[in-house]
Design a protein around this motif. Structure first.
Motif, PDB file in Angstrom:
ATOM      1  N   CYS A  47       0.859  -1.189   0.000  1.00  0.00           N
ATOM      2  CA  CYS A  47       0.000   0.000   0.000  1.00  0.00           C
ATOM      3  C   CYS A  47       0.889   1.230   0.000  1.00  0.00           C
ATOM      4  CB  CYS A  47      -0.913  -0.002   1.224  1.00  0.00           C
ATOM      5  SG  CYS A  47      -2.025   1.418   1.245  1.00  0.00           S
ATOM      6  N   TRP A  48       0.713   2.098  -1.016  1.00  0.00           N
ATOM      7  CA  TRP A  48       1.560   3.272  -1.175  1.00  0.00           C
ATOM      8  C   TRP A  48       0.865   4.559  -0.730  1.00  0.00           C
ATOM      9  CZ3 TRP A  48       6.496   2.258  -2.046  1.00  0.00           C
ATOM     10  CH2 TRP A  48       6.807   0.996  -2.541  1.00  0.00           C
ATOM     11  N   ASP A  54      -2.486  10.816  -2.109  1.00  0.00           N
ATOM     12  CA  ASP A  54      -1.637  10.472  -0.974  1.00  0.00           C
ATOM     13  C   ASP A  54      -0.410   9.677  -1.435  1.00  0.00           C
ATOM     14  OD1 ASP A  54      -1.125  10.429   1.898  1.00  0.00           O
ATOM     15  OD2 ASP A  54      -1.702   8.313   1.843  1.00  0.00           O
ATOM     16  N   ALA A  55      -0.611   8.773  -2.395  1.00  0.00           N
ATOM     17  CA  ALA A  55       0.508   7.984  -2.920  1.00  0.00           C
ATOM     18  C   ALA A  55       1.522   8.890  -3.626  1.00  0.00           C
ATOM     19  CB  ALA A  55      -0.003   6.908  -3.873  1.00  0.00           C
ATOM     20  N   VAL A  56       1.044   9.849  -4.384  1.00  0.00           N
ATOM     21  CA  VAL A  56       1.950  10.805  -5.042  1.00  0.00           C
ATOM     22  C   VAL A  56       2.745  11.571  -3.984  1.00  0.00           C
ATOM     23  CG1 VAL A  56       2.071  12.912  -6.436  1.00  0.00           C
ATOM     24  CG2 VAL A  56       0.612  11.007  -7.158  1.00  0.00           C
ATOM     25  N   ASP A  57       2.075  12.024  -2.945  1.00  0.00           N
ATOM     26  CA  ASP A  57       2.781  12.729  -1.862  1.00  0.00           C
ATOM     27  C   ASP A  57       3.882  11.847  -1.270  1.00  0.00           C
ATOM     28  OD1 ASP A  57       1.199  14.975  -2.172  1.00  0.00           O
ATOM     29  OD2 ASP A  57      -0.147  14.468  -0.499  1.00  0.00           O
ATOM     30  N   PHE A  58       3.577  10.561  -1.100  1.00  0.00           N
ATOM     31  CA  PHE A  58       4.578   9.639  -0.564  1.00  0.00           C
ATOM     32  C   PHE A  58       5.761   9.517  -1.520  1.00  0.00           C
ATOM     33  CE2 PHE A  58       6.408   5.376  -0.546  1.00  0.00           C
ATOM     34  CZ  PHE A  58       6.997   5.392   0.708  1.00  0.00           C
ATOM     35  N   PHE A  59       5.500   9.261  -2.797  1.00  0.00           N
ATOM     36  CA  PHE A  59       6.592   9.108  -3.759  1.00  0.00           C
ATOM     37  C   PHE A  59       7.458  10.356  -3.819  1.00  0.00           C
ATOM     38  CE2 PHE A  59       3.853   5.782  -5.871  1.00  0.00           C
ATOM     39  CZ  PHE A  59       4.723   4.733  -5.631  1.00  0.00           C
ATOM     40  N   VAL A  60       6.831  11.521  -3.860  1.00  0.00           N
ATOM     41  CA  VAL A  60       7.583  12.778  -3.931  1.00  0.00           C
ATOM     42  C   VAL A  60       8.390  13.000  -2.650  1.00  0.00           C
ATOM     43  CG1 VAL A  60       7.345  15.292  -4.078  1.00  0.00           C
ATOM     44  CG2 VAL A  60       6.022  13.811  -5.608  1.00  0.00           C
ATOM     45  N   SER A  61       7.862  12.573  -1.518  1.00  0.00           N
ATOM     46  CA  SER A  61       8.557  12.780  -0.237  1.00  0.00           C
ATOM     47  C   SER A  61       9.840  11.962  -0.135  1.00  0.00           C
ATOM     48  CB  SER A  61       7.637  12.425   0.937  1.00  0.00           C
ATOM     49  OG  SER A  61       7.513  11.013   1.080  1.00  0.00           O
ATOM     50  N   ALA A  74      -0.358  15.992 -11.131  1.00  0.00           N
ATOM     51  CA  ALA A  74      -1.643  15.586 -11.714  1.00  0.00           C
ATOM     52  C   ALA A  74      -1.463  14.356 -12.605  1.00  0.00           C
ATOM     53  CB  ALA A  74      -2.253  16.741 -12.504  1.00  0.00           C
ATOM     54  N   SER A  75      -0.378  14.311 -13.378  1.00  0.00           N
ATOM     55  CA  SER A  75      -0.103  13.152 -14.237  1.00  0.00           C
ATOM     56  C   SER A  75       0.173  11.916 -13.400  1.00  0.00           C
ATOM     57  CB  SER A  75       1.095  13.433 -15.147  1.00  0.00           C
ATOM     58  OG  SER A  75       0.785  14.446 -16.068  1.00  0.00           O
ATOM     59  N   MET A  76       0.935  12.076 -12.332  1.00  0.00           N
ATOM     60  CA  MET A  76       1.230  10.949 -11.453  1.00  0.00           C
ATOM     61  C   MET A  76      -0.052  10.434 -10.803  1.00  0.00           C
ATOM     62  SD  MET A  76       4.728  12.384  -9.665  1.00  0.00           S
ATOM     63  CE  MET A  76       4.999  10.952  -8.592  1.00  0.00           C
ATOM     64  N   THR A  77      -0.891  11.355 -10.342  1.00  0.00           N
ATOM     65  CA  THR A  77      -2.160  10.973  -9.711  1.00  0.00           C
ATOM     66  C   THR A  77      -3.030  10.198 -10.695  1.00  0.00           C
ATOM     67  OG1 THR A  77      -2.056  12.881  -8.236  1.00  0.00           O
ATOM     68  CG2 THR A  77      -4.219  11.852  -8.535  1.00  0.00           C
ATOM     69  N   LYS A  78      -3.123  10.704 -11.923  1.00  0.00           N
ATOM     70  CA  LYS A  78      -3.921  10.030 -12.952  1.00  0.00           C
ATOM     71  C   LYS A  78      -3.391   8.614 -13.208  1.00  0.00           C
ATOM     72  CE  LYS A  78      -5.615  10.530 -17.655  1.00  0.00           C
ATOM     73  NZ  LYS A  78      -5.627  11.364 -18.871  1.00  0.00           N
ATOM     74  N   ALA A  79      -2.065   8.458 -13.231  1.00  0.00           N
ATOM     75  CA  ALA A  79      -1.465   7.145 -13.478  1.00  0.00           C
ATOM     76  C   ALA A  79      -1.760   6.158 -12.348  1.00  0.00           C
ATOM     77  CB  ALA A  79       0.044   7.284 -13.660  1.00  0.00           C
ATOM     78  N   LEU A  80      -1.940   6.656 -11.130  1.00  0.00           N
ATOM     79  CA  LEU A  80      -2.181   5.786  -9.981  1.00  0.00           C
ATOM     80  C   LEU A  80      -3.662   5.498  -9.722  1.00  0.00           C
ATOM     81  CD1 LEU A  80       0.529   7.200  -7.554  1.00  0.00           C
ATOM     82  CD2 LEU A  80       0.518   4.955  -8.668  1.00  0.00           C
ATOM     83  N   LEU A  81      -4.548   6.246 -10.344  1.00  0.00           N
ATOM     84  CA  LEU A  81      -5.986   6.059 -10.120  1.00  0.00           C
ATOM     85  C   LEU A  81      -6.456   4.620 -10.344  1.00  0.00           C
ATOM     86  CD1 LEU A  81      -7.522   9.362 -11.539  1.00  0.00           C
ATOM     87  CD2 LEU A  81      -7.462   8.603  -9.138  1.00  0.00           C
ATOM     88  N   VAL A  89      -3.942   2.621  -2.317  1.00  0.00           N
ATOM     89  CA  VAL A  89      -3.301   2.410  -3.614  1.00  0.00           C
ATOM     90  C   VAL A  89      -2.382   1.196  -3.469  1.00  0.00           C
ATOM     91  CG1 VAL A  89      -1.736   3.370  -5.344  1.00  0.00           C
ATOM     92  CG2 VAL A  89      -3.429   4.839  -4.242  1.00  0.00           C
ATOM     93  N   LEU A  90      -2.740   0.127  -4.153  1.00  0.00           N
ATOM     94  CA  LEU A  90      -1.997  -1.132  -4.021  1.00  0.00           C
ATOM     95  C   LEU A  90      -1.198  -1.416  -5.290  1.00  0.00           C
ATOM     96  CD1 LEU A  90      -4.771  -3.329  -2.346  1.00  0.00           C
ATOM     97  CD2 LEU A  90      -3.021  -1.910  -1.252  1.00  0.00           C
ATOM     98  N   LEU A  91       0.102  -1.588  -5.109  1.00  0.00           N
ATOM     99  CA  LEU A  91       1.009  -1.921  -6.206  1.00  0.00           C
ATOM    100  C   LEU A  91       1.904  -3.075  -5.776  1.00  0.00           C
ATOM    101  CD1 LEU A  91       2.180   1.705  -7.085  1.00  0.00           C
ATOM    102  CD2 LEU A  91       0.609   0.307  -8.428  1.00  0.00           C
ATOM    103  N   ARG A  92       2.379  -3.827  -6.742  1.00  0.00           N
ATOM    104  CA  ARG A  92       3.331  -4.895  -6.420  1.00  0.00           C
ATOM    105  C   ARG A  92       4.689  -4.269  -6.097  1.00  0.00           C
ATOM    106  NH1 ARG A  92       2.475 -10.228  -7.982  1.00  0.00           N
ATOM    107  NH2 ARG A  92       4.649 -10.381  -8.588  1.00  0.00           N
ATOM    108  N   ALA A  93       5.361  -4.841  -5.124  1.00  0.00           N
ATOM    109  CA  ALA A  93       6.690  -4.380  -4.730  1.00  0.00           C
ATOM    110  C   ALA A  93       7.603  -5.595  -4.626  1.00  0.00           C
ATOM    111  CB  ALA A  93       6.619  -3.656  -3.380  1.00  0.00           C
ATOM    112  N   GLY A  94       8.855  -5.411  -4.950  1.00  0.00           N
ATOM    113  CA  GLY A  94       9.815  -6.499  -4.867  1.00  0.00           C
ATOM    114  C   GLY A  94      10.968  -6.156  -3.946  1.00  0.00           C
ATOM    115  N   VAL A  95      11.407  -7.147  -3.209  1.00  0.00           N
ATOM    116  CA  VAL A  95      12.560  -6.984  -2.317  1.00  0.00           C
ATOM    117  C   VAL A  95      13.387  -8.273  -2.378  1.00  0.00           C
ATOM    118  CG1 VAL A  95      11.378  -5.420  -0.725  1.00  0.00           C
ATOM    119  CG2 VAL A  95      11.334  -7.882  -0.290  1.00  0.00           C
ATOM    120  N   TRP A  96      14.593  -8.197  -1.865  1.00  0.00           N
ATOM    121  CA  TRP A  96      15.436  -9.378  -1.690  1.00  0.00           C
ATOM    122  C   TRP A  96      15.435  -9.720  -0.214  1.00  0.00           C
ATOM    123  CZ3 TRP A  96      16.977 -11.898  -5.818  1.00  0.00           C
ATOM    124  CH2 TRP A  96      17.179 -11.229  -7.012  1.00  0.00           C
ATOM    125  N   VAL A  97      15.139 -10.959   0.112  1.00  0.00           N
ATOM    126  CA  VAL A  97      15.256 -11.431   1.490  1.00  0.00           C
ATOM    127  C   VAL A  97      16.606 -12.145   1.582  1.00  0.00           C
ATOM    128  CG1 VAL A  97      14.337 -12.958   3.266  1.00  0.00           C
ATOM    129  CG2 VAL A  97      12.770 -11.661   1.786  1.00  0.00           C
TER     130      VAL A  97
END
Length: 104
Positions: A47-48, A54-61, A74-81, A89-97
């Motif tokens: 969850c971003w 809110d997700a755009v604010d997080f990414f920019v921060s 506005a473009s970023m917000t539109k892309a995340l809608l 806002v749910l996106l896949r995320a990848g990490v290495w364990v």
């Protein structure tokens, strides 16, 4: 080889997204005395933000001092809608364990 030497390695191979590339993680942990080193890629839904804005604010921060125009926001917000859900806002995320053992 020291831990610092192992981490510094070739230029451009730093950061979480490159942990497995060129076995950097194995070199660093091995130089620190760890054994039985394992690496596994993991993907999960993350969850971003509560909504696209809110997700755009997080990414920019993530880059302090970065100025982002209203048009770009506005473009970023539109892309995340399309990723807005009742849970945010749910996106896949990848990490290495990474796991290792060190005898004390």
């Amino acid at each position: 080889m020291t831990v610092t030497d192992a981490w510094n390695g070739p230029i451009g191979l730093h950061g979480a997204d490159h942990l497995d590339r060129c076995n950097t993680n194995r070199k660093v942990l091995g130089a620190a005395g760890f054994e039985e080193i394992g690496v596994a890629p993991v993907t999960a839904t993350a969850c971003w933000g509560r909504d696209a804005t809110d997700a755009v604010d997080f990414f920019v921060s993530r880059t302090p001092g970065l100025t982002v125009s209203d048009t770009t926001r506005a473009s970023m917000t539109k892309a995340l809608l399309p990723y807005e859900t009742g849970e945010g806002v749910l996106l896949r995320a990848g990490v290495w364990v990474v796991g290792a053992r060190r005898t004390l």
